[in-house]
Design a protein around this motif. Sequence first.
Motif: not given
Length: 305
Positions: A84-85, A88, A95, A97, A109, A115-116, A271, A275
């Motif tokens: 996630v980083e 961002s 991103v 999963k 997330v 996070g987003l 977001t 995602v």
Amino acid sequence: MLKSFDEILERVKSQKTKKVAVAVAQDKPVLEAIRDAKDKGLADAVLVGDKDEIEAIGKEIGMDLTKFEIIHESDMKKAALKAVELVSTGKADMVMKGLVDTANFLRAVLNKEVGLRTGKLMSHVAVFETEKFDRLLFLTDVAFNMYPELKEKVDIIGNAASVAHAMGIEKPKVAAVCAVEVVNPSMPETIDASILAKMSDRGQIKGCVVDGPFALDNALSEEAAQHKKVGGEVAGKADILLLPNIQAGNIMYKTLTYTTDSKNGCLLVGTAAPVVLTSRNDSHETKMYSIALAALVAENMQKNK
């Protein structure tokens, strides 16, 4: 207006290549999807997870891992947070999963530091191509919001419309689907649907046209709508199906997946970046289509910043 996944793939190939950060990448269907997305020119990837396990799966599926950056992190929570980083901080565009449970993935997330989160409601959008229709169908919300109230449904519609806009559908038609096409005080979903339709009439919902209540048949079939004398711009021509709750949405998603010759991809939106949130049971093809959708939505988000 894009009407099929073949058209989506061609559009994605024509734009600047996006990069997906995969959280806990040591998952066979996920790596197969990443491999195919790379081979087809749909997206690049950063694989975050246990390097030894990623390499073992890569060897099994014939994946050339020299084409990808791998960031070793054996701890699943830390791997999710790192993926996630990367998004961002602008090092990736979306991103995905991998082999991590949904709760820990979403905690990453929504992390306050990296996070987003945007302050908007997050919701799930599933995009289907089926042999019966000459257009894409957008189902929402089939996996995330369980029993949305009226205000949440407005946000869910907006999120789904943003995905449709990325497909070139300038003013998607949204059907608030219920069991019946008339307002019934004993069925609260029909009351919400009628309010959403009036809000749309008065310009309170932007970027789409909303009508309802609709039963599923007269939302999708012009013949059924005419037979039941259900009129309006959306009747029989819906692009987006707003399902009343997660029960109806999830059942419809799995019905289309397992009983029709269809293709689909899924996203979590609302977001700061797309995602890719698919089910563990989804095929690697569905995961690849989801990556393509995310790349298209990411391109549209970046253009509209």
